[in-house]
Design a protein around this motif. Structure first.
Motif, mmCIF file in Angstrom:
data_model
loop_
_atom_site.group_PDB
_atom_site.id
_atom_site.type_symbol
_atom_site.label_atom_id
_atom_site.label_comp_id
_atom_site.label_asym_id
_atom_site.label_seq_id
_atom_site.Cartn_x
_atom_site.Cartn_y
_atom_site.Cartn_z
ATOM 1 N N ILE A 122 87.766 13.034 46.482
ATOM 2 C CA ILE A 122 87.002 14.030 45.385
ATOM 3 C C ILE A 122 86.580 15.186 46.118
ATOM 4 C CG2 ILE A 122 86.619 12.384 43.379
ATOM 5 C CD1 ILE A 122 83.597 12.064 43.994
ATOM 6 N N ASP A 123 85.824 14.902 47.354
ATOM 7 C CA ASP A 123 85.590 16.133 47.758
ATOM 8 C C ASP A 123 86.733 17.481 48.361
ATOM 9 O OD1 ASP A 123 86.051 14.237 50.217
ATOM 10 O OD2 ASP A 123 84.004 14.343 50.581
ATOM 11 N N THR A 124 88.200 16.936 48.571
ATOM 12 C CA THR A 124 88.971 17.620 49.065
ATOM 13 C C THR A 124 89.369 18.508 47.679
ATOM 14 O OG1 THR A 124 90.715 16.657 48.763
ATOM 15 C CG2 THR A 124 89.078 16.529 50.480
ATOM 16 N N THR A 125 89.674 20.204 48.444
ATOM 17 C CA THR A 125 90.721 21.498 47.195
ATOM 18 C C THR A 125 91.891 20.211 46.275
ATOM 19 O OG1 THR A 125 89.654 22.590 48.276
ATOM 20 C CG2 THR A 125 91.070 23.368 46.849
ATOM 21 N N THR A 126 92.645 19.736 46.991
ATOM 22 C CA THR A 126 93.884 19.015 46.831
ATOM 23 C C THR A 126 92.987 17.913 45.912
ATOM 24 O OG1 THR A 126 94.787 19.956 49.021
ATOM 25 C CG2 THR A 126 96.262 17.954 47.424
ATOM 26 N N GLY A 127 92.011 17.237 45.934
ATOM 27 C CA GLY A 127 92.241 15.573 45.404
ATOM 28 C C GLY A 127 91.465 16.158 43.966
ATOM 29 N N PRO A 170 85.207 5.798 43.015
ATOM 30 C CA PRO A 170 86.237 7.356 43.924
ATOM 31 C C PRO A 170 85.572 7.984 45.725
ATOM 32 C CG PRO A 170 84.521 8.265 43.071
ATOM 33 C CD PRO A 170 84.331 6.681 42.761
ATOM 34 N N ILE A 171 86.690 8.537 46.493
ATOM 35 C CA ILE A 171 86.935 8.517 47.909
ATOM 36 C C ILE A 171 86.217 9.866 47.833
ATOM 37 C CG2 ILE A 171 88.280 8.515 49.662
ATOM 38 C CD1 ILE A 171 88.685 5.765 48.691
ATOM 39 N N LYS A 172 85.176 9.633 48.960
ATOM 40 C CA LYS A 172 84.819 10.663 49.635
ATOM 41 C C LYS A 172 85.350 10.364 51.108
ATOM 42 C CE LYS A 172 80.976 12.722 46.529
ATOM 43 N NZ LYS A 172 79.307 11.936 47.258
ATOM 44 N N GLN A 173 86.213 11.699 51.717
ATOM 45 C CA GLN A 173 86.410 12.024 52.766
ATOM 46 C C GLN A 173 85.692 12.225 53.751
ATOM 47 O OE1 GLN A 173 88.808 16.200 53.810
ATOM 48 N NE2 GLN A 173 90.526 14.222 54.006
ATOM 49 N N ALA A 224 101.201 4.325 51.211
ATOM 50 C CA ALA A 224 100.139 4.625 52.459
ATOM 51 C C ALA A 224 98.425 4.123 50.636
ATOM 52 C CB ALA A 224 100.198 6.422 52.489
ATOM 53 N N HIS A 225 97.636 2.959 51.129
ATOM 54 C CA HIS A 225 97.102 3.521 50.296
ATOM 55 C C HIS A 225 95.470 3.198 50.495
ATOM 56 C CE1 HIS A 225 95.575 1.589 45.820
ATOM 57 N NE2 HIS A 225 94.794 0.702 46.762
ATOM 58 N N ARG A 226 94.518 4.272 50.325
ATOM 59 C CA ARG A 226 93.340 4.355 50.770
ATOM 60 C C ARG A 226 92.894 3.879 50.493
ATOM 61 N NH1 ARG A 226 90.757 9.344 52.678
ATOM 62 N NH2 ARG A 226 89.161 8.489 53.259
ATOM 63 N N LEU A 227 92.076 3.012 50.905
ATOM 64 C CA LEU A 227 90.543 2.563 50.303
ATOM 65 C C LEU A 227 89.463 2.981 50.697
ATOM 66 C CD1 LEU A 227 91.093 -1.232 50.900
ATOM 67 C CD2 LEU A 227 91.423 0.289 48.702
ATOM 68 N N SER A 228 88.203 3.080 50.841
ATOM 69 C CA SER A 228 87.064 3.425 51.478
ATOM 70 C C SER A 228 86.881 4.018 52.862
ATOM 71 C CB SER A 228 85.696 3.382 50.575
ATOM 72 O OG SER A 228 85.555 2.323 51.899
ATOM 73 N N HIS A 229 87.132 2.849 53.262
ATOM 74 C CA HIS A 229 87.001 2.706 55.167
ATOM 75 C C HIS A 229 88.095 2.526 55.726
ATOM 76 C CE1 HIS A 229 82.717 1.881 53.624
ATOM 77 N NE2 HIS A 229 82.498 3.053 54.374
#
Ligand code: SF4
Length: 370
Positions: free
Chosen positions: A166-171, A231-234, A319-324
């Motif tokens: 959520i902290d990227t422009t694309t997101g 949500p994920i924060k990069q 490809a699946h993103r989890l927090s870590h």
């Protein structure tokens, strides 16, 4: 944020049901906040600028101070900067207080004292960002515009299991596009406030109250047990890769019915208690298919099948993103005519797959399989 639907949206079934449950929940549970009791674009503007700086309970006293001292946008526009900053005292970020007064002056000088009703005109007001613009248009004028604040990011990321940071422009573009696709155009104000209220009261950052949530039947994160991963924060997390190789083992019986092997995940790892397909993990390093076939666990799997036929090209990848963790998953097909009962898997008719709760990763792999 520019309105756009160009991004690839996730599958969003049940939109109507979600809108209707959210609206009914909001009608029943909305907190009686002062700016909701007496809705006007000026009150929305004031409350939203104040709430950027503080929590709702503290923001209320500031809201009362401002509306008592400046009952109209003209009163605020005519105030001195010192007077506004005095009322703002304690909120911090004094530039926001100054911008609020300048915005009021512009509304009076350029818009005849009426708060604009278009995104373009609202964009001219200092300190009024995408969220506040959407809030004014939808809460005050009930116009069909989405709006996304921290609460809405959280609810949407969980509801649709969105792993875009959520902290990227694309997101952020993706979340705005999802919010727009989900918007209840017949009741945009109620809908947007419902999402925000749900994030504030129910879908809270830690230990969300899923059992009380009206959207629980449709929530993909809840279904996969990953609510708190989203949500994920990069910017914040060090993300390590994890390579997972799944096997869709199709066993066709004598009657020609197709069965598959599944098992239930144990404790101490992600997706506890959910079902998945037979899996070989190789940790933080991926392997070629030849190396996979040399693994002892692969041999054990194959030796428990009758007449196995392994297809060495993956039939799906995700490809699946989890927090870590960044999971790289591949799915291979093995066809067989029977199974040794000693294999630690459950054989189920493929047509009954929907009766088992799989992590969203598995659903997305299987969605690629015909
Ligand atoms: S079910 Fe839980 S995680 Fe999903 S939206 Fe509701 S509160 Fe949030």
């Amino acid at each position: 944020m520019k309105r756009t639907t160009a991004e690839a949206l996730p599958p969003m079934p049940h939109i109507r049901e979600i809108q209707s449950r959210l609206g009914a929940w909001y009608d029943e549970h909305a907190r009686p906040l002062p700016w909701r009791a007496d809705v006007s674009a000026y009150h929305v503007l004031l409350s939203e600028i104040i709430l950027q700086q503080t929590r709702v309970d503290q923001g209320m006293s500031y809201y009362h101070r401002f509306t008592e001292r400046f009952p109209s946008v003209e009163d605020l526009a005519a105030a001195s900067e010192d007077e506004v900053l005095l009322l703002w005292q304690g909120l911090g970020y004094y530039s926001r207080g100054r911008n609020l007064r300048r915005a009021a002056q512009l509304i009076v000088s350029d818009f005849g004292g009426e708060i604009p009703r278009t995104l373009e005109e609202l964009s001219r007001l200092p300190g009024v960002g995408p969220y506040t613009r959407g809030a004014i248009l939808s809460f005050a004028y009930d116009l069909p515009y989405p709006t996304v604040d921290g609460n809405v990011y959280r609810v949407l990321s969980r509801l649709f299991a969105l792993s875009a940071p959520i902290d990227t422009t694309t997101g952020q573009r993706l979340y705005w596009a999802v919010a727009e696709a989900l918007l209840d155009r017949a009741h945009p104000g109620r809908h947007n406030q419902g999402l925000i209220e749900l994030g504030a009261l129910c879908c809270i950052p830690r230990r969300p109250h899923c059992s009380e949530c009206p959207l629980q039947p449709y929530c993909l994160a809840h279904r996969s047990g990953i609510e708190e991963e989203l949500p994920i924060k990069q910017g914040k997390t060090k993300v390590l890769p994890r390579y997972m190789y799944y096997f869709l083992i199709r066993v066709t019986d004598e009657a020609g019915l197709s069965h598959i092997l599944i098992h239930r995940r144990g404790e101490g790892d992600i997706w506890q208690g959910l079902y998945e397909l037979p899996l070989i993990e190789t940790g933080e390093e991926g392997v070629e298919v030849e190396a996979l076939m040399e693994q002892a666990s692969f041999h054990r799997l194959l030796s428990g099948l009758q007449a196995p036929r392994f297809h060495s090209a993956p039939i799906a990848r995700h490809a699946h993103r989890l927090s870590h963790r960044q999971i790289y998953a591949s799915l291979f097909l093995i066809e067989a005519s029977g199974v040794d009962p000693s294999l630690p898997y459950r054989l189920i008719p493929e047509s009954e797959r929907g009766a088992y709760a799989f992590p969203i990763l598995i659903e997305r792999l299987l969605a690629q399989v015909r």
